[in-house]
Scaffold this active site. Structure first.
Site, mmCIF file in Angstrom:
data_model
loop_
_atom_site.group_PDB
_atom_site.id
_atom_site.type_symbol
_atom_site.label_atom_id
_atom_site.label_comp_id
_atom_site.label_asym_id
_atom_site.label_seq_id
_atom_site.Cartn_x
_atom_site.Cartn_y
_atom_site.Cartn_z
ATOM 1 N N HIS A 33 81.049 -25.188 -21.804
ATOM 2 C CA HIS A 33 81.325 -23.999 -20.839
ATOM 3 C C HIS A 33 81.476 -24.576 -19.907
ATOM 4 O O HIS A 33 81.028 -25.345 -20.116
ATOM 5 C CB HIS A 33 80.098 -23.015 -21.105
ATOM 6 C CG HIS A 33 78.930 -23.611 -21.199
ATOM 7 N ND1 HIS A 33 77.799 -24.152 -22.333
ATOM 8 C CD2 HIS A 33 77.952 -23.870 -20.186
ATOM 9 C CE1 HIS A 33 76.919 -25.027 -22.033
ATOM 10 N NE2 HIS A 33 76.544 -24.360 -20.855
ATOM 11 N N HIS B 109 80.756 -23.397 -15.297
ATOM 12 C CA HIS B 109 79.896 -22.549 -14.484
ATOM 13 C C HIS B 109 80.454 -22.647 -13.830
ATOM 14 O O HIS B 109 80.873 -23.880 -13.335
ATOM 15 C CB HIS B 109 78.401 -23.627 -13.925
ATOM 16 C CG HIS B 109 77.711 -23.789 -15.730
ATOM 17 N ND1 HIS B 109 76.346 -22.755 -15.546
ATOM 18 C CD2 HIS B 109 77.374 -24.900 -16.796
ATOM 19 C CE1 HIS B 109 76.111 -23.068 -16.623
ATOM 20 N NE2 HIS B 109 76.387 -24.299 -16.721
HETATM 21 P P1 AMP Z 1 74.243 -26.337 -19.863
HETATM 22 O O1 AMP Z 1 72.630 -25.664 -19.637
HETATM 23 O O2 AMP Z 1 75.262 -26.021 -18.632
HETATM 24 O O3 AMP Z 1 73.951 -25.605 -21.042
HETATM 25 O O4 AMP Z 1 73.730 -23.237 -19.207
HETATM 26 C C1 AMP Z 1 73.706 -22.334 -20.472
HETATM 27 C C2 AMP Z 1 73.519 -21.994 -19.439
HETATM 28 O O5 AMP Z 1 73.484 -20.505 -20.758
HETATM 29 C C3 AMP Z 1 71.840 -21.510 -18.420
HETATM 30 O O6 AMP Z 1 72.916 -21.509 -17.451
HETATM 31 C C4 AMP Z 1 71.809 -19.839 -18.954
HETATM 32 O O7 AMP Z 1 71.354 -19.310 -18.371
HETATM 33 C C5 AMP Z 1 73.012 -19.737 -20.278
HETATM 34 N N1 AMP Z 1 72.842 -18.815 -20.960
HETATM 35 C C6 AMP Z 1 72.082 -18.660 -22.081
HETATM 36 N N2 AMP Z 1 72.325 -17.720 -22.823
HETATM 37 C C7 AMP Z 1 72.615 -16.768 -22.311
HETATM 38 C C8 AMP Z 1 73.107 -15.653 -22.916
HETATM 39 N N3 AMP Z 1 72.643 -15.152 -24.263
HETATM 40 N N4 AMP Z 1 73.942 -15.300 -21.994
HETATM 41 C C9 AMP Z 1 74.204 -15.468 -20.909
HETATM 42 N N5 AMP Z 1 74.292 -16.573 -20.132
HETATM 43 C C10 AMP Z 1 73.485 -17.080 -21.448
#
Ligand code: AMP
Ligand code: ZN
Length: 138
Positions: free
Chosen positions: A101, A103
């Site tokens: 993903h 950001h």
């Molecule tokens: P990363 O640290 O790059 O793996 O980012 C994962 C991101 O996903 C974090 O910023 C979380 O807040 C976000 N996240 C995790 N679960 C969900 C969810 N169900 N819906 C929206 N965001 C999520």
């Protein structure tokens, strides 16, 4: 293409509801549940890729243009004055969800900035050695 145990597969493919701001055949873009700022968005490719090393280049080629489009909408729609595009690969880089993903984080005047580090110092000879080690693998 899809991992039944992956929450982002479920969200990207619409099995779990999310605050979706954009969708096309390749991506769903949602708002992060734990936002770094108002409007923090996540670009989720619909196919499951663990990280950037595992990703389809054809789909990835579309991500930066999409990030730019989202950033522009954050500026006009939310009054952001800038935005960061961040993508984490592996636990040591802060990845917590193992479905690739990207950001897109809007930034506002006077608000915090992201990706802050203290610059180190490196000799040119050491830079060259490091460059060689990476170049050999490309
Ligand atoms: P990363 O640290 O790059 O793996 O980012 C994962 C991101 O996903 C974090 O910023 C979380 O807040 C976000 N996240 C995790 N679960 C969900 C969810 N169900 N819906 C929206 N965001 C999520
Ligand atoms: Zn997945």
């Amino acid at each position: 293409m899809r991992d039944d145990n992956c929450i982002f597969c479920k969200i990207a493919n619409g099995d779990i509801p999310s605050a979706t701001i954009y969708e096309d055949k390749d991506f769903r873009v949602i708002l992060d549940l734990g936002p770094a700022s108002k409007g923090h968005a996540l670009i989720l490719p619909k196919p499951h890729f663990k990280d950037l090393c595992d990703a389809d280049p054809e789909i990835m080629a579309k991500i930066m243009p999409l990030a730019g489009k989202l950033g522009k909408a954050m500026k006009t729609g939310l009054g952001a004055s800038g935005f960061n595009v961040v993508q984490n690969n592996g636990a040591s880089a802060g990845q917590t969800v193992y479905h690739l993903h990207v950001h897109v984080i809007p930034r506002y005047e006077g608000g915090p900035k992201i990706v802050v580090w203290t610059p180190g110092k490196e000799e040119v000879a050491e830079l060259e050695k490091t460059a060689e080690r990476i170049k050999k693998q490309l």
